[in-house]
Scaffold this active site. Structure first.
Site, PDB file in Angstrom:
ATOM      1  N   GLY A  40       0.828  -1.192   0.000  1.00 35.88           N
ATOM      2  CA  GLY A  40       0.000   0.000   0.000  1.00 35.88           C
ATOM      3  C   GLY A  40       0.863   1.243   0.000  1.00 35.88           C
ATOM      4  N   ASP A 151      13.858 -10.080   5.109  1.00 34.33           N
ATOM      5  CA  ASP A 151      13.739  -9.123   4.003  1.00 34.33           C
ATOM      6  C   ASP A 151      14.703  -7.958   4.228  1.00 34.33           C
ATOM      7  OD1 ASP A 151      12.868  -8.163   1.614  1.00 34.33           O
ATOM      8  OD2 ASP A 151      10.987  -7.331   2.354  1.00 34.33           O
TER       9      ASP A 151
END
Length: 1240
Positions: A40, A151
């Protein structure tokens, strides 16, 4: 974490306590978009309660995969709640509003990838060390609590205002370690994460690998394999060696740190705690490295935003007079306040920016989505060139003013201002959203407002509002970077959906495998429980039977014991009764004896009357006492003897009874053991059946798992192949758009001059420019042929390879006439040279410059297997990392033009051999009959045979019947010969005359031979008859074989076999057996030879060498058993079954038998030679010299047969052969030759 329930449901109290109940729109104001990613958008906001600046990450959990999104949100919130460390992002809370989660965190200036984007060059080593040190501290905290980030990259390493390095974006993190999920960004993934589904779990060392890749990213502005498709990069990471730093100016500490982080084997990779003690992060550096870097980045951002604002102001001022009701503004100088406000004008949203339509398209992925934006050059000069390109693009796009203005208009309603860098939601009635109580107000300077839509406020008021609050929105992200991320997020939705779909597919595959394994595990447990119950039931039955048998045996033993006791009592009573009788008889006998002796004594006393009476009484008394004493002793002796006898008999009886009881116990024990053996046999049989059933079940389950894995692998490969093809199409489209944009940006003077090309100059041909210079010359590319060039560069090299093979020499061109002929033959018509001539023939730009940034990736080995060998060979042309793609095309002759159809290899071979291909027409010159020349009639001298076949059938029947009769009676052989001769002569064309002549010749020959042999040589008639029969048989067989009369020998053989049935049946059996042996003989011979060699190899080395010397072992047999011992190099010549050429009967030739005999003799000769060698070794040297001079001793040549040495000697020999002699240096060829992998 709840597995079920719909997304957004707060019925679970554990989930409900994760979210606050307040309305986030009332708690936070001044929202401005500062980043965008796959999840988003990230917004800058201010908490109205304490005016604290925060960052809000909005994550929607509606639409597709809503449950998965909701679970990811819950996992990230739970993960953030546990973090308490200065090097991790601080968590403020999470709110829910309209299917969107508002994740509130502390605000940071930007990420490490923003530093690379702003400066357009790598960071310094000391800056990389500082950033890495902070990230390592955060990772060490996570790993100490069994957490994995999964990540780690430059886009997720954030920088705060005080100069702290923080880890962010924990959406992929794992709370439990080890894990086995396929999570992360492809280019930063560790090999064990990629192979987690197949090879097992991983731990926190995957973050160490990602940190090493991040160091390379900070040092080279992009991670390794970044110019490759994500799917291909995954295979390269898992299969290739670990990457390393390319440049040589980095220090040895930095190189060692990166190499330590990028160890391929996880066990060899250090942990984050160990890396915190590395010299690279501990060496001295200024304490204000991060602060200086942030300040330098802020200054660069301010300069870039100033430049961008001047461009936008120029465009607005030029377009203002054309607007409706707008007046021509006058330019005036900017005040210092306005100049300082310029960089932040876009982020504050005070102007209606046209930046969204003037941004440069980028090929990189957003830093906050899937990878860092690294589509820039590495030095300051490249930065200036990019700025010039941006200015040229903006000048070119000035012509598209109306469309750009429509994209930048302010929307009515909530007064949302759309700019290049942010989307500001302004509520109606709020005049000033940027008041900062902690910042002093600045006096605004005069500024000429640009033209704006009627719905927006005045430009001067917005500038003054911004001047009062210019410092409260500190950032190191440029406006163009934010705008580019927004555009890429809108444009690259398909790419994100593709990668997320791939990850989702991998997770689904993993879940499917786990579900299958759990179901199979349940089946195994159920099967094991059922078998266990069956075994326990059988054992319970066996126990019951054993108990019954034990009770029966106990009853038998008790019964036998009672019977034995009763018998023993009876026996004792019997002996005691007998002894009582003996004792009573003895007592009676003693009484009688006593009476008799008493009478005798009295008589003796009466005979001597002179003895006094008293003396007589005393003497009698003494005699009585003696007699009683003797009787008492005799009774005592009898009692003693009876007692001894009684004891002896009792012991004997007890012994006999004990032996009987022992025999009974043995019988009972034997019965018990037999019963237990039977039970154990039944139990073993049951266990074997259960084991077989378990093995079959496990085999079925393994087959099901393997089938599922194969199917999932096939689906994964199909998905990866489809993604690669989509990636190729997307890159091709982007390259076409870039070429079109560059062609539109060419000066109009060059486009006009392109149409005025002199007639004498050569034009572009179908296969390339006719006036071909050196391959390094710049060749112009027309806009009309861009699709052909791009298609050639991006996926159709396999058609260019046959084209190069057709042309022969690389880079050669064809004449226009040859091009036209080739086009007609291949089915494609090349256009005229004038059509291939484009407006860009005189353009002065080089395609190689634009190809430096766009590299087409090379496929992995697994994808080559999918695409095929031909496509994989074509893809290998793209693996030249340092070369220029267009230069390679010019060198190989791959220039624009129609693609030729490849010529099949079979036709080329036929043309080389000189023969015409199949299907071509023949003419009379090739020897074929001409339709104009009539066929010649058949020769007249040939006899025309009658069409009736009755005479031939009669003659063949007569011969067959006569042959059958001759087989039973050999005396008719001459008659058969006499009938056969005229019949064959008549069939040969001589007629009746020839038949009579043949009959006459036969009779004359028979008579003459009889006269000669019987009369002249006096041969007996019987022997002559036998000789005549043999000669006639040979003649009949030869004539029938020559004329093809198979009925004659068949009749003879059938009659002879029927006459001797005892010999016919064995011959038939031998024929059938010989046929089977002929078919199975080679295989049996090979099997027997292999078995024989295996038996020999199990013998001791001395015996094997003795048999080897005798010729029992040959090179051929050993090479057939061990094919690799006969290899000549690094590859083994494995035997391949192939039909033998030639006559198979040659193996039974006498020469083969002689060869075998010669081999045996040679073996014995070798044995004698060895014996003589041993004998010669014992002789003195002078004797050996004399024997050698006489020729009795010769030198021995080494054998090719491998010796069976002990394993230790073989290892010592191998290690010694690999070591170089002292003082020698390996040659260049041995140094540069790559070690070949072991042959599998």
């Amino acid at each position: 974490m709840p597995a079920g329930g719909r997304a957004g449901s707060l019925k679970d109290p554990d989930v409900a306590e994760l979210f606050f109940k307040d309305d986030p729109e009332k708690l936070f104001s001044d929202l401005r978009e500062i980043g965008h990613g796959s999840f988003g958008a990230v917004y800058f906001a201010r908490d109205v309660r304490n005016s604290e600046v925060v960052a809000i990450k909005k994550m929607s959990y509606s639409g597709k995969q809503s449950n998965e999104k909701w679970q990811d949100i819950i996992k990230e919130v739970r993960f953030l709640q546990k973090l308490r460390h200065p090097n991790t992002i601080q968590y403020r809370g999470c709110y829910l509003r309209e299917h969107t989660a508002w994740l509130v965190m502390e605000y940071c200036l930007g990420s490490a990838s923003d530093l690379l984007e702003v400066h357009k060059k790598p960071l310094q080593e000391v800056e990389i060390a500082a950033v890495t040190h902070g990230a390592l501290q955060g990772l060490a905290y996570l790993h100490s609590h069994n957490m994995i980030h999964r990540d780690v990259k430059a886009g997720n390493i954030l920088l705060s205002e005080p100069g702290l390095v923080k880890l962010g974006d924990f959406g992929s993190a794992s709370i439990m370690a080890p894990a086995n999920s396929f999570v992360g960004t492809p280019y930063w993934m560790a090999p064990e994460v990629i192979l987690a589904m197949d090879e097992g779990q991983y731990d926190g060392k995957v973050d160490v690998w990602s940190l090493g890749i991040t160091c390379i990213e900070l040092a080279e502005r992009k991670p390794p394999l970044f110019n490759m498709n994500a799917m291909s990069a995954l295979y390269h990471i898992a299969q290739n060696e670990s990457p390393a730093l390319q440049s040589g100016h980095w220090s040895e500490y930095f190189r060692n740190f990166v190499d330590s982080c990028l160890q391929k084997i996880p066990q060899d990779r250090p942990t984050s705690e160990v890396l915190l003690k590395h010299r690279f992060v501990l060496r001295e550096r200024p304490p204000t490295v991060i602060m200086d870097l942030i300040q330098r980045t802020k200054d660069a951002v301010r300069e870039l935003d100033n430049l961008q604002y001047r461009k936008m102001k120029k465009i607005l001022f030029q377009e203002a007079p054309n607007g409706p009701g707008a007046e021509a503004p006058e330019e005036e100088e900017l005040t210092p306040c306005s100049q300082e406000a310029e960089p932040y004008t876009h982020r504050a949203g005070t102007l209606t920016s046209l930046e969204s339509s003037h941004s440069v398209p980028s090929m990189s992925i957003s830093a906050s989505s899937q990878s860092s934006s690294v589509n820039s050059l590495a030095d300051a000069s490249d930065n200036e060139e990019e700025e010039e390109e941006e200015e040229e693009e903006e000048e070119e796009e000035e012509e598209e003013g109306p469309e750009s203005r429509e994209m930048a208009m302010m929307q009515e309603g909530e007064h949302t201002v759309t700019s290049h860098s942010s989307i500001i939601h302004r509520l109606p009635g709020s005049d000033n959203l940027y008041d900062d109580p902690y910042q002093p107000e600045m006096t605004p300077g005069p500024l000429q407002p640009p033209a704006a839509p009627p719905t927006s406020t005045s430009s001067s008021a917005r500038r003054r509002a911004y001047c009062r609050n210019r410092d409260h929105f500190a950032t190191i992200r440029t406006a163009s970077l934010v705008s580019r991320q927004i555009q890429e997020h809108e444009q690259d939705s398909a790419l994100r959906e593709q990668l997320s779909g791939y990850k989702r597919m991998r997770r689904q595959h993993q879940k499917q495998l786990l579900a299958l394994e759990s179901r199979l595990r349940g089946e195994r447990e159920e099967h094991s429980g059922r078998l266990q119950r069956e075994l326990e039931a059988q054992r319970a039955g066996f126990g019951t039977e054993a108990e019954k048998l034990a009770r029966r045996h106990q009853a038998i033993g008790e019964k036998e014991a009672r019977a034995a006791q009763a018998e023993e009592r009876k026996f004792q009573q019997h002996i005691l009764g007998q002894q009582k009788k003996e004792l009573a008889a003895l007592l009676e006998a003693q009484k009688r004896t006593y009476k008799l002796r008493k009478e005798q004594l009295k008589e003796e006393l009466q005979e001597n009357p002179s003895t006094p009476k008293r003396e007589k009484a005393e003497w009698l008394l003494r005699q009585k006492e003696q007699l009683q004493q003797c009787q008492a002793e005799e009774e005592a002796g009898l009692l003693r003897r009876q007692r001894q006898y009684f004891e002896l008999q009792c012991r004997q009886y007890k012994r006999k009874m004990l032996l009987a009881r022992h025999s009974l116990d043995q019988d009972l024990l034997r019965e018990d053991l037999n019963k237990k053996q039977t039970q154990k046999d039944l139990e073993c049989a049951l266990l074997l059946r259960q084991h077989e059933a378990t093995r079959e079940l496990e085999l079925r389950q393994l087959q099901a798992v393997q089938r599922t894995r194969a199917e999932l692998t096939r689906l994964q490969h199909q998905t990866e192949l489809g993604n690669q093809l989509e990636y190729n199409k997307r890159r091709e489209q982007e390259l076409r758009q870039k070429h079109a944009a560059q062609v539109r940006q060419q000066p109009k003077s060059l486009k006009v001059r392109a149409g005025q090309l002199p007639m004498g100059l050569p034009a572009t041909g179908a296969l390339g420019p006719l006036s071909t210079g050196t391959p390094s010359e710049e060749q112009p590319c027309s806009s009309g042929q861009e699709a052909i060039l791009d298609q050639r560069m991006l996926g159709e090299e396999e058609e260019a390879v046959p084209e190069r093979r057709i042309l022969g020499k690389e880079g050669t061109t064809l004449e226009p006439e040859e091009q036209r002929i080739l086009g007609e033959e291949m089915g494609t018509f090349s256009s005229s040279p004038q059509k291939h001539r484009s407006l860009a023939n005189e353009e002065d730009w080089d395609i190689s410059e634009e190809m430096k940034e766009i590299r087409v990736p090379s496929l992995a080995s697994q994808e080559r297997n999918i695409i095929g060998q031909e496509e994989a060979a074509a893809w290998s042309l793209w693996e030249k990392e340092g070369g220029n793609l267009v230069d390679v095309e010019f060198k190989l002759g791959w220039v624009q033009g129609p693609v030729l159809t490849p010529v099949p290899e079979e036709e080329e071979e036929e043309e080389e051999e000189g023969g015409a291909p199949i299907g071509t027409h023949r003419d009379p010159g090739d020897g074929c009959p001409s339709p104009d020349i009539p066929p010649e009639p058949p020769p007249s001298h040939l006899r025309q045979y009658p069409t009736s076949q009755l005479p031939g059938l009669l003659s063949h029947g007569l011969l067959a019947g006569l042959s059958f009769a001759v087989g039973s009676s050999s005396g008719l052989l001459p008659l058969l010969l006499l009938l056969l001769l005229p019949l064959l002569a008549a069939q040969g064309g001589g007629g009746l005359q020839a038949a009579l002549l043949a009959l006459e010749v036969g009779l004359v020959g028979l008579g003459a031979s009889y006269l000669f042999l019987c009369t002249a040589l006096h041969l007996p008639p019987g022997l002559f008859l036998l000789l005549a029969q043999g000669t006639a048989l040979l003649a009949v067989l030869s004539l029938s074989w020559r004329r093809g009369l198979m009925g004659v020998p068949l009749g003879l053989g059938a009659a002879w076999l029927l006459a001797w049935p005892s010999l016919a049946l064995p011959l038939a059996a031998m024929a059938a057996g010989g046929k089977w042996v002929r078919q199975q003989g080679p295989q049996m011979r090979r099997g027997i030879s292999r078995l024989w060699l295996r038996i020999l190899l199990r013998l001791s080395p001395m015996v094997f060498r003795a048999l080897q010397g005798c010729g029992a072992v040959g090179d051929r047999g050993l090479f057939a058993l061990y094919p690799k011992t006969n290899k000549n190099g690094f590859r083994s010549r494995l035997p391949v079954p192939w039909p033998r050429q030639g006559n198979p009967r040659t193996t039974q030739h006498p020469l083969a038998q002689l060869t075998r005999v010669w081999a045996v003799c040679k073996g014995w000769n070798w044995r004698l030679a060895r014996a003589s060698h041993r004998l010669a070794s014992c002789l003195p040297p002078w004797a050996v010299h004399i024997l050698a001079s006489w020729g009795l001793l010769k030198g021995e040549r080494p054998s090719r047969i491998p010796r069976l040495l002990p394993r230790s000697q073989r290892r010592l020999g191998l290690s010694a052969s690999r070591q170089l002699p002292p003082g020698t240096v390996a040659g260049r060829r041995s140094q540069t030759r790559r070690t070949l992998p072991p042959w599998r």
